[in-house]
Design a protein around this motif. Structure first.
Motif, PDB file in Angstrom:
ATOM      1  N   ASN A 232       0.879  -1.257  -0.052  1.00 35.36           N
ATOM      2  CA  ASN A 232      -0.113   0.047  -0.015  1.00 35.36           C
ATOM      3  C   ASN A 232       0.915   1.378   0.079  1.00 35.36           C
ATOM      4  OD1 ASN A 232       0.402   0.884   2.875  1.00 35.36           O
ATOM      5  ND2 ASN A 232      -0.532  -1.083   3.285  1.00 35.36           N
ATOM      6  N   VAL A 233       0.226   2.658   0.243  1.00 31.18           N
ATOM      7  CA  VAL A 233       1.010   3.526  -0.083  1.00 31.18           C
ATOM      8  C   VAL A 233       1.893   3.965   0.979  1.00 31.18           C
ATOM      9  CG1 VAL A 233      -0.846   4.856  -1.525  1.00 31.18           C
ATOM     10  CG2 VAL A 233      -0.709   5.012   1.141  1.00 31.18           C
ATOM     11  N   ALA A 234       2.203   3.266   2.122  1.00 31.80           N
ATOM     12  CA  ALA A 234       3.070   3.514   3.179  1.00 31.80           C
ATOM     13  C   ALA A 234       4.392   2.847   2.810  1.00 31.80           C
ATOM     14  CB  ALA A 234       2.476   2.875   4.582  1.00 31.80           C
TER      15      ALA A 234
ATOM     16  N   SER B  48      -4.262  14.863  -3.395  1.00 32.29           N
ATOM     17  CA  SER B  48      -3.506  14.167  -4.244  1.00 32.29           C
ATOM     18  C   SER B  48      -2.339  13.286  -3.762  1.00 32.29           C
ATOM     19  CB  SER B  48      -3.088  14.776  -5.658  1.00 32.29           C
ATOM     20  OG  SER B  48      -2.283  15.947  -5.444  1.00 32.29           O
ATOM     21  N   ARG B  49      -1.039  13.901  -3.943  1.00 28.23           N
ATOM     22  CA  ARG B  49      -0.012  13.404  -3.239  1.00 28.23           C
ATOM     23  C   ARG B  49       0.931  14.687  -2.684  1.00 28.23           C
ATOM     24  NH1 ARG B  49      -2.044   9.314  -2.976  1.00 28.23           N
ATOM     25  NH2 ARG B  49      -1.287   7.072  -3.745  1.00 28.23           N
ATOM     26  N   GLY B  50       1.540  14.491  -1.616  1.00 27.04           N
ATOM     27  CA  GLY B  50       2.230  15.614  -1.038  1.00 27.04           C
ATOM     28  C   GLY B  50       3.378  16.268  -1.927  1.00 27.04           C
TER      29      GLY B  50
ATOM     30  N   MET C 292      -2.916  -1.727  -2.622  1.00 27.60           N
ATOM     31  CA  MET C 292      -4.113  -1.414  -2.364  1.00 27.60           C
ATOM     32  C   MET C 292      -4.410  -0.006  -2.352  1.00 27.60           C
ATOM     33  SD  MET C 292      -5.996  -2.399   1.117  1.00 27.60           S
ATOM     34  CE  MET C 292      -7.191  -1.301   1.760  1.00 27.60           C
ATOM     35  N   ALA C 293      -4.431   0.864  -3.761  1.00 29.97           N
ATOM     36  CA  ALA C 293      -4.237   2.167  -3.806  1.00 29.97           C
ATOM     37  C   ALA C 293      -4.589   2.384  -5.462  1.00 29.97           C
ATOM     38  CB  ALA C 293      -3.142   2.730  -3.125  1.00 29.97           C
ATOM     39  N   VAL C 294      -5.106   3.444  -5.753  1.00 26.10           N
ATOM     40  CA  VAL C 294      -4.944   3.844  -7.085  1.00 26.10           C
ATOM     41  C   VAL C 294      -3.588   4.545  -7.562  1.00 26.10           C
ATOM     42  CG1 VAL C 294      -6.045   6.260  -6.810  1.00 26.10           C
ATOM     43  CG2 VAL C 294      -6.410   5.082  -8.945  1.00 26.10           C
ATOM     44  N   GLY C 295      -2.766   5.110  -6.622  1.00 27.37           N
ATOM     45  CA  GLY C 295      -1.664   5.807  -6.919  1.00 27.37           C
ATOM     46  C   GLY C 295      -0.618   4.511  -6.797  1.00 27.37           C
ATOM     47  N   TYR C 296       0.309   4.655  -7.610  1.00 26.14           N
ATOM     48  CA  TYR C 296       1.535   3.774  -7.517  1.00 26.14           C
ATOM     49  C   TYR C 296       2.934   4.431  -7.290  1.00 26.14           C
ATOM     50  CZ  TYR C 296       0.143   4.363 -12.184  1.00 26.14           C
ATOM     51  OH  TYR C 296       0.030   4.945 -13.468  1.00 26.14           O
TER      52      TYR C 296
ATOM     53  N   PRO D  37      -5.049  12.765   7.998  1.00 29.34           N
ATOM     54  CA  PRO D  37      -3.954  11.877   7.787  1.00 29.34           C
ATOM     55  C   PRO D  37      -4.270  10.856   6.626  1.00 29.34           C
ATOM     56  CG  PRO D  37      -5.509  11.361   9.812  1.00 29.34           C
ATOM     57  CD  PRO D  37      -5.978  12.430   9.036  1.00 29.34           C
ATOM     58  N   HIS D  38      -4.181  11.325   5.574  1.00 33.98           N
ATOM     59  CA  HIS D  38      -4.249  10.684   4.257  1.00 33.98           C
ATOM     60  C   HIS D  38      -5.256   9.462   4.359  1.00 33.98           C
ATOM     61  CE1 HIS D  38      -1.727   9.034   0.640  1.00 33.98           C
ATOM     62  NE2 HIS D  38      -2.751   8.767   0.396  1.00 33.98           N
ATOM     63  N   ILE D  39      -6.663  10.168   4.363  1.00 40.67           N
ATOM     64  CA  ILE D  39      -7.847   9.393   4.504  1.00 40.67           C
ATOM     65  C   ILE D  39      -8.922   9.485   3.441  1.00 40.67           C
ATOM     66  CG2 ILE D  39      -7.870   9.117   7.169  1.00 40.67           C
ATOM     67  CD1 ILE D  39      -9.683  11.338   7.210  1.00 40.67           C
ATOM     68  N   GLY D  40      -8.130   9.960   2.272  1.00 39.30           N
ATOM     69  CA  GLY D  40      -9.209  10.014   1.027  1.00 39.30           C
ATOM     70  C   GLY D  40     -10.103   8.963   0.972  1.00 39.30           C
ATOM     71  N   SER D  41      -9.642   7.733   0.725  1.00 36.04           N
ATOM     72  CA  SER D  41     -10.533   6.579   0.311  1.00 36.04           C
ATOM     73  C   SER D  41     -10.703   5.822   1.767  1.00 36.04           C
ATOM     74  CB  SER D  41      -9.575   5.664  -0.385  1.00 36.04           C
ATOM     75  OG  SER D  41      -8.590   5.410   0.124  1.00 36.04           O
ATOM     76  N   ALA D  42     -10.643   6.496   2.896  1.00 31.01           N
ATOM     77  CA  ALA D  42     -10.967   5.619   4.195  1.00 31.01           C
ATOM     78  C   ALA D  42     -12.535   5.617   4.461  1.00 31.01           C
ATOM     79  CB  ALA D  42     -10.107   6.439   5.096  1.00 31.01           C
TER      80      ALA D  42
ATOM     81  N   THR E 194     -15.320   1.155   1.007  1.00 35.45           N
ATOM     82  CA  THR E 194     -14.590   1.360  -0.075  1.00 35.45           C
ATOM     83  C   THR E 194     -12.979   0.786   0.310  1.00 35.45           C
ATOM     84  OG1 THR E 194     -15.213   3.642  -0.253  1.00 35.45           O
ATOM     85  CG2 THR E 194     -13.071   3.189  -1.386  1.00 35.45           C
ATOM     86  N   ARG E 195     -12.682   0.539   1.254  1.00 40.63           N
ATOM     87  CA  ARG E 195     -11.488  -0.129   1.745  1.00 40.63           C
ATOM     88  C   ARG E 195     -11.528  -1.661   1.648  1.00 40.63           C
ATOM     89  NH1 ARG E 195      -7.699   3.479   4.559  1.00 40.63           N
ATOM     90  NH2 ARG E 195      -7.630   5.274   3.109  1.00 40.63           N
ATOM     91  N   LEU E 196     -12.772  -2.165   1.765  1.00 41.40           N
ATOM     92  CA  LEU E 196     -12.931  -3.645   1.801  1.00 41.40           C
ATOM     93  C   LEU E 196     -13.002  -3.918   0.129  1.00 41.40           C
ATOM     94  CD1 LEU E 196     -15.696  -4.451   4.312  1.00 41.40           C
ATOM     95  CD2 LEU E 196     -13.475  -5.295   4.262  1.00 41.40           C
ATOM     96  N   GLU E 197     -13.479  -3.101  -0.703  1.00 39.00           N
ATOM     97  CA  GLU E 197     -13.550  -3.105  -1.970  1.00 39.00           C
ATOM     98  C   GLU E 197     -12.139  -3.166  -2.680  1.00 39.00           C
ATOM     99  OE1 GLU E 197     -15.535  -4.335  -4.406  1.00 39.00           O
ATOM    100  OE2 GLU E 197     -16.725  -4.841  -2.825  1.00 39.00           O
ATOM    101  N   MET E 198     -11.203  -2.170  -2.094  1.00 38.41           N
ATOM    102  CA  MET E 198     -10.049  -1.726  -2.463  1.00 38.41           C
ATOM    103  C   MET E 198      -9.086  -3.137  -2.337  1.00 38.41           C
ATOM    104  SD  MET E 198      -9.381   1.834  -1.438  1.00 38.41           S
ATOM    105  CE  MET E 198      -7.696   2.122  -1.592  1.00 38.41           C
ATOM    106  N   ALA E 199      -9.287  -3.803  -0.915  1.00 42.44           N
ATOM    107  CA  ALA E 199      -8.492  -4.879  -0.481  1.00 42.44           C
ATOM    108  C   ALA E 199      -8.885  -6.144  -1.524  1.00 42.44           C
ATOM    109  CB  ALA E 199      -8.792  -5.252   0.929  1.00 42.44           C
TER     110      ALA E 199
ATOM    111  N   VAL F  76     -12.974   1.899  -7.707  1.00 40.36           N
ATOM    112  CA  VAL F  76     -13.765   1.336  -6.417  1.00 40.36           C
ATOM    113  C   VAL F  76     -13.492   2.716  -5.392  1.00 40.36           C
ATOM    114  CG1 VAL F  76     -13.566  -1.066  -6.696  1.00 40.36           C
ATOM    115  CG2 VAL F  76     -11.621   0.021  -5.554  1.00 40.36           C
ATOM    116  N   LEU F  77     -12.507   3.522  -5.509  1.00 41.78           N
ATOM    117  CA  LEU F  77     -12.300   4.327  -4.516  1.00 41.78           C
ATOM    118  C   LEU F  77     -12.734   5.962  -5.021  1.00 41.78           C
ATOM    119  CD1 LEU F  77      -9.542   5.850  -5.568  1.00 41.78           C
ATOM    120  CD2 LEU F  77      -8.313   4.224  -4.384  1.00 41.78           C
ATOM    121  N   THR F  78     -13.052   5.856  -6.213  1.00 40.70           N
ATOM    122  CA  THR F  78     -13.527   7.156  -7.070  1.00 40.70           C
ATOM    123  C   THR F  78     -14.624   8.020  -5.978  1.00 40.70           C
ATOM    124  OG1 THR F  78     -13.104   6.325  -9.161  1.00 40.70           O
ATOM    125  CG2 THR F  78     -14.712   8.295  -8.850  1.00 40.70           C
TER     126      THR F  78
HETATM  127  C1  DGY Z   1      -4.688   5.865  -3.354  1.00 40.55           C
HETATM  128  O1  DGY Z   1      -5.506   5.047  -3.692  1.00 40.55           O
HETATM  129  O2  DGY Z   1      -3.614   6.210  -3.959  1.00 40.55           O
HETATM  130  C2  DGY Z   1      -4.736   6.799  -2.048  1.00 40.55           C
HETATM  131  O3  DGY Z   1      -3.873   7.699  -2.076  1.00 40.55           O
HETATM  132  C3  DGY Z   1      -4.788   5.739  -0.900  1.00 40.55           C
HETATM  133  O4  DGY Z   1      -6.075   5.454  -0.740  1.00 40.55           O
END
Ligand code: DGY
Length: 318
Positions: free
Chosen positions: A51-53, A235-237, A73-77, A283-288, A292-297, A98-100
């Protein structure tokens, strides 16, 4: 085959996986796997659930002896070195779609919280500083009917634009390519970046993090904005020069900022931007959202399993 998951995932998702694969997973839910452990466990892993961490860089790929798939488990890579993965024939999967809506919800919620100073209001009560009703006490910026400028009109940008339409906002956007749906259905206008910065009351940054977007918001961009502008970043820092943002906020060059992402995460209360009254930070909770998080997983796991079984990934990063 062995799956390494750097975060702790729900048992309902993992039970069928454990029947087929050897699984090594992080021990604690909200703590990423320590890098040292990741570097050692990756050696014998066939699939990596990340994931993003995590930073999945050359060092990680060098340690891996039999890695076939990396699934985030993120859209961003932007935390994955795609070039190294590509050179080694390792597939990379991600979770767009799924997180849109959840991320668009959070972005608009942050826009509203920042414009109308919601978190400050709560702090005032907690600090016993609510003494009376005052004519200009905690006054913010109106939202309804104002102009929103969306930088990055992908799926999430479009979701934010739909929400803005409900608030009768005038919608401007800037993107690498024109978005017909936004223009036809939401009456959004495409503008060059500078014009968007000059004309918007709310500026929402939703661009992906790439070499080209690094610090795309810096002193010249903040100087172009209105003094009453509210800047939102979900988006991203790394897209924002935080020192320049600090200066712009402190000198009232712009009015406020709502930030869900930071250059280095996690941050804490000592962070420079948190010393400013006109910053709303999350704290980076856009998709939280739970669903949504279950679908992402689930989607990230489907990508991983497909890759391990030699099938096409549901969403492969090309
Ligand atoms: C992403 O999906 O890229 C977010 O930053 C984390 O949900």
């Amino acid at each position: 085959m062995k799956i390494l998951a750097t975060c702790k995932l729900p048992e309902e998702l993992m039970a069928p996986i454990k029947e087929k694969y050897e699984v090594v997973m992080a021990d604690n839910e909200n703590e990423p796997m320590p890098r040292k452990r990741l570097l050692s466990e990756i050696e014998a892993a066939d699939g990596l659930f990340t994931n993003v961490a995590d930073v999945i860089d050359q060092e990680v790929f060098d340690r891996a002896k039999q890695l076939k798939v990396v699934s985030t488990m993120a859209v961003g890579y932007d935390n994955i070195d795609l070039e190294v993965a590509r050179n080694r024939g390792i597939l990379v999967g991600h979770t767009p779609g799924v997180l849109t809506e959840a991320t668009a919800d959070l972005t608009f919620a942050l826009l509203m919280a920042t414009g109308r100073r919601l978190i400050e209001g709560m702090d005032v009560i907690r600090d016993d500083q609510w003494k009376s009703w005052g004519p200009f006490f905690l006054t913010g910026q109106e939202i309804y009917g104002k102009t929103i400028g969306i930088i990055g009109m992908g799926k999430i940008g479009l979701g934010v634009a739909k929400r803005a339409k409900g608030f009768s906002m005038n919608i401007l956007y800037h993107n690498r390519s024109r978005n017909e749906e936004a223009e036809m259905e939401l009456d959004a206008s495409y503008l060059e970046l500078d014009a968007l910065l000059e004309q918007s009351d709310y500026i929402v940054l939703l661009a992906p993090s790439t070499k080209e977007t690094y610090h795309m918001m810096s002193t010249p961009q903040f100087k172009k904005m209105k003094h009453s502008a509210v800047f939102i970043n979900t988006s991203r820092g790394l897209n924002v020069d935080e020192e320049a943002l600090y200066q712009a906020l402190q000198s009232n060059e712009i009015w406020a900022a709502g930030l869900d992402v930071f250059q280095t995460e996690p941050i804490n209360s000592n962070h420079k931007l948190l010393q400013l009254r006109n910053v709303t930070a999350l704290p980076h909770i856009g998709s939280a959202a739970i669903e949504t998080r279950l679908e992402m997983a689930r989607l990230a796991m489907a990508n991983l399993v497909n890759g391990l079984e030699g099938k096409p990934l549901v969403h492969q990063v090309k």
